[in-house]
Design a protein around this motif. Structure first.
Motif, short mmCIF file in Angstrom:
data_model
loop_
_atom_site.label_atom_id
_atom_site.label_comp_id
_atom_site.label_asym_id
_atom_site.label_seq_id
_atom_site.Cartn_x
_atom_site.Cartn_y
_atom_site.Cartn_z
N ILE A 1 24.47 29.72 43.13
CA ILE A 1 25.11 30.10 44.36
C ILE A 1 26.68 30.63 44.37
O ILE A 1 27.16 31.71 44.62
CB ILE A 1 25.08 29.06 45.37
N ALA A 2 27.28 29.85 43.28
CA ALA A 2 28.82 30.34 42.99
C ALA A 2 28.62 31.68 42.54
O ALA A 2 29.66 32.33 42.64
CB ALA A 2 29.26 29.34 42.23
N ALA A 3 27.81 32.10 41.62
CA ALA A 3 27.68 33.45 40.97
C ALA A 3 27.55 34.57 41.98
O ALA A 3 27.97 35.38 42.03
CB ALA A 3 26.80 33.41 39.93
N LEU A 4 26.53 34.21 42.80
CA LEU A 4 26.27 35.12 44.03
C LEU A 4 27.73 35.45 44.68
O LEU A 4 28.16 36.54 45.12
CB LEU A 4 25.33 34.69 44.86
N ASN A 5 28.28 34.17 45.18
CA ASN A 5 29.78 34.20 45.80
C ASN A 5 30.72 35.30 45.13
O ASN A 5 31.28 36.13 45.64
CB ASN A 5 30.22 33.01 45.87
N THR A 6 30.56 34.86 43.84
CA THR A 6 31.60 35.68 42.78
C THR A 6 31.16 37.51 42.77
O THR A 6 31.93 38.09 42.74
CB THR A 6 31.61 35.27 41.51
N GLY A 7 29.84 37.36 42.79
CA GLY A 7 29.37 38.94 42.77
C GLY A 7 29.67 39.66 43.91
O GLY A 7 29.91 40.81 43.86
N ILE A 8 29.39 38.86 45.16
CA ILE A 8 29.98 39.88 46.52
C ILE A 8 31.34 39.98 46.23
O ILE A 8 31.97 41.16 46.72
CB ILE A 8 29.52 38.65 47.50
N GLY A 9 32.18 39.07 45.90
CA GLY A 9 33.69 39.42 45.78
C GLY A 9 33.77 40.50 44.81
O GLY A 9 34.78 41.21 44.90
N ARG B 1 32.17 43.07 44.24
CA ARG B 1 31.54 44.19 45.00
C ARG B 1 32.71 44.70 45.81
O ARG B 1 33.32 45.67 45.93
CB ARG B 1 30.28 44.22 45.59
N GLY B 2 33.37 43.57 46.52
CA GLY B 2 34.62 44.01 47.72
C GLY B 2 35.59 44.41 46.79
O GLY B 2 36.45 45.18 47.38
N LEU B 3 35.91 43.92 45.79
CA LEU B 3 37.23 44.28 44.95
C LEU B 3 37.03 45.59 44.69
O LEU B 3 38.33 46.50 44.80
CB LEU B 3 37.50 43.22 43.72
N ASN B 4 35.92 46.16 44.17
CA ASN B 4 35.94 47.52 43.75
C ASN B 4 36.08 48.47 45.03
O ASN B 4 36.58 49.44 44.79
CB ASN B 4 34.53 47.63 43.01
N GLU B 5 35.48 47.90 46.08
CA GLU B 5 35.56 48.76 47.34
C GLU B 5 36.94 48.87 47.65
O GLU B 5 37.67 50.01 48.23
CB GLU B 5 34.74 48.17 48.34
N GLU B 6 37.92 47.83 47.48
CA GLU B 6 39.22 47.80 48.00
C GLU B 6 40.14 48.91 46.97
O GLU B 6 40.93 49.38 47.57
CB GLU B 6 40.03 46.30 47.93
N MET B 7 39.72 49.07 45.82
CA MET B 7 40.40 49.80 44.94
C MET B 7 40.04 51.32 45.41
O MET B 7 41.00 52.42 45.40
CB MET B 7 39.84 49.86 43.61
N ASP B 8 39.06 51.73 46.11
CA ASP B 8 38.98 53.00 46.81
C ASP B 8 39.67 53.09 47.86
O ASP B 8 40.19 54.04 48.35
CB ASP B 8 37.19 53.04 47.05
N TYR C 1 42.64 38.01 47.13
CA TYR C 1 41.61 37.15 46.97
C TYR C 1 40.87 37.16 45.68
O TYR C 1 40.83 36.35 44.86
CB TYR C 1 40.49 37.14 48.09
N GLU C 2 40.32 38.32 45.51
CA GLU C 2 39.43 38.68 44.57
C GLU C 2 40.15 39.18 42.96
O GLU C 2 39.37 38.46 42.00
CB GLU C 2 38.33 39.90 44.79
N LYS C 3 41.18 39.80 43.07
CA LYS C 3 41.95 40.16 41.83
C LYS C 3 42.53 38.80 41.42
O LYS C 3 42.68 38.52 40.33
CB LYS C 3 42.73 41.32 42.07
#
Length: 612
Positions: A346-354, A356-363, A392-394
């Protein structure tokens, strides 16, 4: 002499107030508060002192001992970000009393009519002071560099009750003469009123000041936790079930990070207009009702706000330019708690969503990469405009990189020492890095600390999470472009996080027919989990599925959380050839904006202004 903070008028040569005593009279008919603020300095001060205000009417400033007036002035032209500078002239004063009134448009306050609440019976008001909105409730040094204790008396209609991010002292009838010049005694002592009294004995930055007033009920869910919400049994009971494991999380947090210093960890579920998932106000966390998902997965938001009890509330960023110190550490701490309570997958899924969100913020910030840094420059920048997942994610990735370098046991010892050393302080990035280098000698030779904190983009030694579940979801998402939807046996054990991760990793350019087929099989547009629903609707908009515009409109009108508003409005207005979507965005905002919190309203307005 220099400003302490680019978002505050507070001067570095002036002493910070150490205590605030507030008297607040709530007038729901006018959506205003009449109040007084007694500010106490650590030492007597002579000369000017500067306070932040926004849309406040200042009636008087007096010496509290003699009631002699003290000279004051407000800057005539409000700064569009900072508001107005209240300058008070002191002569060997260690305290001063200000009487004031808020504006109906106060950016920290949302006044809800009875029809905008769950129970449809009584009005409601609540605060959201982060990042720089406390100044719209009372004059203060509105910077996280300034920590202070406070006491407060809230005069409210007797049908209503109040909660605060502070210890409740008592509820009683008002007493003549106690209004402390907030308003005349006849008004303060009018029939049908009650006074709720609170005290906060630990020093906090102003953005953690919080209250809510409405018809409130509660359920006890643990020895240190009570869940509050409007007196609607379905909401209260659903929240109690969702957050039943809170005490277990607190105990795991104490094992990881040291003693819980705030005595209680109560939760308030607010009406749907609350603009965030949660706000970490000490002793009284504020939550959106969208975290009540029915499967206890909403407890992850609670884990994040709980983690702030150590990283953010005990140790705060000195200014918003160092916001990652709050949120990066807290995201790391949240995932450690989730891992301990719910498991590594579950923690890994949480990190995976984060991730993905970090990469979207780069855009999102590709045209202004300054805001992909951890340590940013924000002079002349409204922090609400650049709020993102980057800190948050970086920030999480940076802390996780340090852990991987030295190993978890050593990092756990470092983290406990860091919290114990700086608790009840506000610090900057340099202070953290110096502490890191002293306590982990040679770390700067192993990790490029400057690249991580001052560099743009995602550093090459950031780490995408690896887990069996994450890899399976990612593979299934890649196959969608070839027309293969996941089979029912492949998703039979999926919950909200798995679907969210799957949807967020689907290709952006997919056929409308594929999107409709996916929904026909799994009913994602009707999901009760808003993260899943919004991820699907965002995909539907980008694929040109007009048949989902009705569900998009419904969603934008029933919730005010910026996590949902920002991506849906952005998807509607971005790109060419989407006139129908742009018209929808403009119309829906026009009809829904009065139900949004002022912070959320401003964010959506900026999105529409940029693209329409």
């Amino acid at each position: 002499m220099a400003p302490v903070d680019p978002h505050s008028f507070t001067d570095s040569s002036h002493p910070f107030a150490t205590h605030l005593s507030l008297s607040l009279y709530f007038d729901f008919a006018s959506s205003t508060i009449q109040g007084s603020a007694l500010l106490t300095l650590p030492i007597p001060h002579s000369g000017n002192i500067y306070l932040d205000t926004r849309s406040l009417s200042i009636s008087s400033v007096v010496d509290p001992q003699t009631l002699a007036p003290l000279p004051f002035s407000l800057s005539p032209v409000p700064d569009p970000i900072k508001g107005q500078n209240l300058t008070i002239s002191l002569s060997n004063h260690s305290s001063f009393l200000i009487t004031f009134a808020t504006s109906p448009s106060a950016s920290a306050l949302q006044w809800l009519s009875s029809q905008q609440t769950f129970n449809k019976t009584f009005p409601f008001v609540y605060t959201q002071c982060q990042s720089i909105h406390a100044r719209s409730i009372f004059p203060c040094q509105d910077t996280p560099a300034a920590r202070l204790c406070y006491s407060a008396r809230l005069n409210v209609p007797q049908q209503l009750s109040a909660v605060m991010s502070a210890r409740h002292v008592e509820r009683r009838p008002p007493v003549s003469g106690e209004a402390a010049m907030a308003c005349d005694n006849a008004l303060w002592c009018a029939e049908g009123r009650m006074v709720e009294e609170f005290t906060m004995e630990q020093p906090i930055p102003p953005y953690l000041f919080a209250f809510a007033v409405g018809e409130l009920g509660f359920r006890d869910v643990g020895p240190r936790t009570r869940v509050y919400a409007e007196s609607v049994p379905a909401v209260l009971d659903g929240a109690a079930r969702e957050f039943a494991g809170t005490e277990d999380m607190i105990r795991h947090g104490e094992k990881l990070f040291g003693p819980y210093e705030w005595e209680r960890f109560d939760l308030l579920v607010l009406p749907p207009s609350f603009p965030y998932g949660g706000m970490e106000n000490p002793r009284m966390v504020f939550l959106t009702p969208t975290v009540i998902k029915g499967d206890a997965s909403g407890a992850q938001v609670v884990a994040h706000e709980l983690a702030h009890s150590w990283t953010g509330n005990l140790i705060s960023n000195k200014t918003n330019e160092h916001f990652w110190l709050n949120e990066g550490f807290t995201t790391y701490a949240e995932r450690r708690i989730v891992e301990a309570v719910q498991g590594e997958e579950i923690a890994a899924l949480n990190t995976g969503i984060g991730w993905r969100g970090l990469n979207e913020e780069m855009d999102r910030f590709k045209d202004n990469m300054e805001f992909t840094k951890l340590k940013t420059k924000q002079e002349g920048v409204d922090p609400d405009d650049v709020y993102s997942q980057v800190p948050y994610e970086k920030g999480f990735q940076f802390i996780w990189r340090i852990e991987r370098q030295i190993g978890r046991p050593a990092f756990d010892e470092f983290l406990k020492k860091y919290i114990a050393t700086f608790k009840f302080q506000s610090i900057d990035t340099e202070t953290f890095l110096n502490f890191l280098k002293v306590n982990i000698p040679g770390i700067e030779k192993e990790i490029d600390l400057v690249l991580w904190t001052e560099g743009t983009g995602i550093p090459p030694d950031a780490f995408e999470p690896v887990s069996n579940t994450y890899s399976k979801i990612f593979s299934l998402a890649k196959e969608f472009i070839h027309g293969r939807m996941p089979r029912e046996d492949e998703v039979s054990d999926w919950h909200g996080q798995e679907w969210e991760l799957y949807l967020e990793n689907l290709p952006k350019s997919v056929e409308a027919s594929q999107v409709a087929a996916l929904d026909a099989r799994y009913r994602l547009a009707e999901s009760k989990n808003y993260e899943v629903k919004v991820a699907f609707l965002k995909l539907a908009i980008s694929s040109g599925c007009r048949e989902y515009f009705g569900e998009v409109e419904k969603t934008l009108k029933e919730v005010g959380r910026m996590l949902y508003l920002r991506p849906l409005y952005t998807a509607l207005v971005q790109g060419s050839g989407k006139e129908e979507a742009k018209i929808l965005a403009k119309r829906v905002f026009g009809e829904a904006q009065e139900c949004y919190h002022p912070i959320a309203r401003g964010v959506v307005e900026s999105i529409l202004l940029k693209h329409l």
